[in-house]
Design a protein around this motif. Structure first.
Motif, PDB file in Angstrom:
ATOM      1  N   SER A  89       0.852  -1.191   0.000  1.00  0.00           N
ATOM      2  CA  SER A  89       0.000   0.000   0.000  1.00  0.00           C
ATOM      3  C   SER A  89       0.888   1.241   0.000  1.00  0.00           C
ATOM      4  O   SER A  89       1.939   1.246   0.628  1.00  0.00           O
ATOM      5  CB  SER A  89      -0.893   0.007   1.243  1.00  0.00           C
ATOM      6  N   GLN A  90       0.409   2.265  -0.700  1.00  0.00           N
ATOM      7  CA  GLN A  90       1.139   3.523  -0.729  1.00  0.00           C
ATOM      8  C   GLN A  90       0.380   4.616   0.037  1.00  0.00           C
ATOM      9  O   GLN A  90       0.629   5.803  -0.154  1.00  0.00           O
ATOM     10  CB  GLN A  90       1.408   3.980  -2.179  1.00  0.00           C
ATOM     11  N   ALA A  91      -0.499   4.195   0.912  1.00  0.00           N
ATOM     12  CA  ALA A  91      -1.186   5.163   1.768  1.00  0.00           C
ATOM     13  C   ALA A  91      -0.143   5.862   2.630  1.00  0.00           C
ATOM     14  O   ALA A  91       0.845   5.244   3.054  1.00  0.00           O
ATOM     15  CB  ALA A  91      -2.224   4.460   2.645  1.00  0.00           C
ATOM     16  N   GLU A  92      -0.354   7.129   2.896  1.00  0.00           N
ATOM     17  CA  GLU A  92       0.657   7.913   3.623  1.00  0.00           C
ATOM     18  C   GLU A  92       1.034   7.283   4.955  1.00  0.00           C
ATOM     19  O   GLU A  92       2.204   7.267   5.326  1.00  0.00           O
ATOM     20  CB  GLU A  92       0.165   9.353   3.826  1.00  0.00           C
ATOM     21  N   SER A  93       0.074   6.735   5.669  1.00  0.00           N
ATOM     22  CA  SER A  93       0.382   6.115   6.964  1.00  0.00           C
ATOM     23  C   SER A  93       1.272   4.886   6.784  1.00  0.00           C
ATOM     24  O   SER A  93       2.157   4.622   7.605  1.00  0.00           O
ATOM     25  CB  SER A  93      -0.904   5.742   7.706  1.00  0.00           C
ATOM     26  N   ASP A  94       1.064   4.131   5.702  1.00  0.00           N
ATOM     27  CA  ASP A  94       1.898   2.959   5.435  1.00  0.00           C
ATOM     28  C   ASP A  94       3.307   3.373   5.013  1.00  0.00           C
ATOM     29  O   ASP A  94       4.294   2.743   5.405  1.00  0.00           O
ATOM     30  CB  ASP A  94       1.255   2.090   4.355  1.00  0.00           C
ATOM     31  N   LEU A  95       3.399   4.420   4.209  1.00  0.00           N
ATOM     32  CA  LEU A  95       4.720   4.935   3.825  1.00  0.00           C
ATOM     33  C   LEU A  95       5.473   5.408   5.060  1.00  0.00           C
ATOM     34  O   LEU A  95       6.665   5.104   5.230  1.00  0.00           O
ATOM     35  CB  LEU A  95       4.573   6.091   2.828  1.00  0.00           C
ATOM     36  N   ALA A  96       4.800   6.139   5.937  1.00  0.00           N
ATOM     37  CA  ALA A  96       5.430   6.659   7.148  1.00  0.00           C
ATOM     38  C   ALA A  96       5.876   5.525   8.068  1.00  0.00           C
ATOM     39  O   ALA A  96       6.957   5.587   8.665  1.00  0.00           O
ATOM     40  CB  ALA A  96       4.479   7.600   7.876  1.00  0.00           C
ATOM     41  N   ALA A  97       5.073   4.471   8.181  1.00  0.00           N
ATOM     42  CA  ALA A  97       5.446   3.331   9.027  1.00  0.00           C
ATOM     43  C   ALA A  97       6.693   2.642   8.480  1.00  0.00           C
ATOM     44  O   ALA A  97       7.599   2.285   9.234  1.00  0.00           O
ATOM     45  CB  ALA A  97       4.286   2.346   9.125  1.00  0.00           C
ATOM     46  N   PHE A  98       6.755   2.473   7.157  1.00  0.00           N
ATOM     47  CA  PHE A  98       7.930   1.864   6.543  1.00  0.00           C
ATOM     48  C   PHE A  98       9.158   2.743   6.772  1.00  0.00           C
ATOM     49  O   PHE A  98      10.219   2.259   7.185  1.00  0.00           O
ATOM     50  CB  PHE A  98       7.704   1.635   5.047  1.00  0.00           C
ATOM     51  N   GLU A  99       9.030   4.031   6.507  1.00  0.00           N
ATOM     52  CA  GLU A  99      10.157   4.950   6.673  1.00  0.00           C
ATOM     53  C   GLU A  99      10.651   4.979   8.117  1.00  0.00           C
ATOM     54  O   GLU A  99      11.856   5.036   8.371  1.00  0.00           O
ATOM     55  CB  GLU A  99       9.775   6.348   6.199  1.00  0.00           C
ATOM     56  N   SER A 100       9.749   4.937   9.059  1.00  0.00           N
ATOM     57  CA  SER A 100      10.111   4.921  10.474  1.00  0.00           C
ATOM     58  C   SER A 100      10.888   3.649  10.823  1.00  0.00           C
ATOM     59  O   SER A 100      11.883   3.683  11.549  1.00  0.00           O
ATOM     60  CB  SER A 100       8.857   5.040  11.330  1.00  0.00           C
ATOM     61  N   HIS A 101      10.421   2.527  10.299  1.00  0.00           N
ATOM     62  CA  HIS A 101      11.098   1.244  10.534  1.00  0.00           C
ATOM     63  C   HIS A 101      12.518   1.285   9.965  1.00  0.00           C
ATOM     64  O   HIS A 101      13.479   0.898  10.629  1.00  0.00           O
ATOM     65  CB  HIS A 101      10.289   0.111   9.896  1.00  0.00           C
ATOM     66  N   ILE A 102      12.648   1.772   8.747  1.00  0.00           N
ATOM     67  CA  ILE A 102      13.941   1.830   8.066  1.00  0.00           C
ATOM     68  C   ILE A 102      14.900   2.776   8.781  1.00  0.00           C
ATOM     69  O   ILE A 102      16.100   2.514   8.871  1.00  0.00           O
ATOM     70  CB  ILE A 102      13.749   2.252   6.586  1.00  0.00           C
ATOM     71  N   ALA A 103      14.384   3.877   9.306  1.00  0.00           N
ATOM     72  CA  ALA A 103      15.223   4.862  10.005  1.00  0.00           C
ATOM     73  C   ALA A 103      15.940   4.249  11.204  1.00  0.00           C
ATOM     74  O   ALA A 103      17.003   4.729  11.601  1.00  0.00           O
ATOM     75  CB  ALA A 103      14.377   6.055  10.439  1.00  0.00           C
ATOM     76  N   ALA A 104      15.381   3.179  11.756  1.00  0.00           N
ATOM     77  CA  ALA A 104      15.965   2.541  12.939  1.00  0.00           C
ATOM     78  C   ALA A 104      17.002   1.470  12.600  1.00  0.00           C
ATOM     79  O   ALA A 104      17.556   0.842  13.504  1.00  0.00           O
ATOM     80  CB  ALA A 104      14.858   1.943  13.794  1.00  0.00           C
ATOM     81  N   ILE A 105      17.275   1.246  11.317  1.00  0.00           N
ATOM     82  CA  ILE A 105      18.264   0.241  10.912  1.00  0.00           C
ATOM     83  C   ILE A 105      19.541   0.986  10.527  1.00  0.00           C
ATOM     84  O   ILE A 105      19.606   1.599   9.461  1.00  0.00           O
ATOM     85  CB  ILE A 105      17.759  -0.607   9.730  1.00  0.00           C
ATOM     86  N   PRO A 106      20.567   0.952  11.370  1.00  0.00           N
ATOM     87  CA  PRO A 106      21.762   1.757  11.107  1.00  0.00           C
ATOM     88  C   PRO A 106      22.494   1.383   9.823  1.00  0.00           C
ATOM     89  O   PRO A 106      23.133   2.240   9.202  1.00  0.00           O
ATOM     90  CB  PRO A 106      22.648   1.535  12.332  1.00  0.00           C
ATOM     91  N   GLU A 107      22.387   0.146   9.401  1.00  0.00           N
ATOM     92  CA  GLU A 107      23.069  -0.275   8.171  1.00  0.00           C
ATOM     93  C   GLU A 107      22.431   0.318   6.913  1.00  0.00           C
ATOM     94  O   GLU A 107      23.069   0.365   5.865  1.00  0.00           O
ATOM     95  CB  GLU A 107      23.100  -1.808   8.062  1.00  0.00           C
ATOM     96  N   VAL A 108      21.192   0.745   7.005  1.00  0.00           N
ATOM     97  CA  VAL A 108      20.551   1.428   5.877  1.00  0.00           C
ATOM     98  C   VAL A 108      21.066   2.859   5.891  1.00  0.00           C
ATOM     99  O   VAL A 108      20.774   3.630   6.801  1.00  0.00           O
ATOM    100  CB  VAL A 108      19.012   1.388   5.958  1.00  0.00           C
ATOM    101  N   ARG A 109      21.848   3.193   4.885  1.00  0.00           N
ATOM    102  CA  ARG A 109      22.498   4.511   4.832  1.00  0.00           C
ATOM    103  C   ARG A 109      21.712   5.518   4.021  1.00  0.00           C
ATOM    104  O   ARG A 109      21.853   6.714   4.218  1.00  0.00           O
ATOM    105  CB  ARG A 109      23.925   4.380   4.281  1.00  0.00           C
ATOM    106  N   GLU A 110      20.890   5.053   3.091  1.00  0.00           N
ATOM    107  CA  GLU A 110      20.054   5.945   2.295  1.00  0.00           C
ATOM    108  C   GLU A 110      18.723   5.249   2.034  1.00  0.00           C
ATOM    109  O   GLU A 110      18.675   4.031   1.885  1.00  0.00           O
ATOM    110  CB  GLU A 110      20.707   6.282   0.953  1.00  0.00           C
TER     111      GLU A 110
END
Length: 156
Positions: A75-96
């Motif tokens: 889903s590309q609903a804004e809440s789903d995008l935000a949840a994914f982005e928040s999850h990714i922000a917490a993974i230090p190995e993800v640099r971009e």
């Protein structure tokens, strides 16, 4: 924002060497130190300069593996995008993490210490992220160009 030739020179020089002293910078752009420092501070306050950092060598620091991951969401609903982005922000190995237009929703650049740690990141932290439908990955073989920042046109 409009930047004159001197502002653009300052941006170009600091992007090349963020540790350059204000005296050296002023000399290179043809100013004295006080007005040069005022310009740098103004560029920082305007948000043109967001910060300064060291350009580290990943392999030397134990991260020889660089991977690009193409992520599609259910889903590309804004809440789903935000949840994914928040999850990714917490993974230090993800640099971009960049949201894309088209078939793939996000492209991620991540680093890993070895293939086993990459697999662990992929299977336990990336594919399990909220709303992920699929992940396709590509390991880099070599990097032909990696220039931080943006091109600054001096005359323009």
């Amino acid at each position: 924002m409009a930047f004159d030739r001197i502002d653009r020179q300052i941006l170009d020089l600091l992007q090349e060497d963020g540790r350059m002293t204000n005296v050296d910078l002023a000399e290179r752009v043809g100013l004295t130190a006080p007005p040069c420092l005022r310009r740098v501070r103004a560029l920082e306050e305007q948000g043109a300069i967001r910060g300064y950092h060291a350009n580290l060598d990943a392999a030397t620091l134990g991260y020889p593996i660089t991977v690009f991951a193409m992520v599609s969401l259910r889903s590309q609903a804004e809440s789903d995008l935000a949840a994914f982005e928040s999850h990714i922000a917490a993974i230090p190995e993800v640099r971009e993490c960049h949201m894309l237009n088209g078939e793939i929703d996000f492209i991620l650049k991540l680093v890993a210490t070895d293939l086993k740690s990459f697999q662990e990141i992929l299977t336990s932290r990336l594919t399990t992220a909220p709303n992920v439908a699929s992940v396709k990955t590509s390991l880099t073989i070599r990097t032909a160009k990696a220039v931080p920042g943006i091109p600054v046109t001096i005359d323009g």
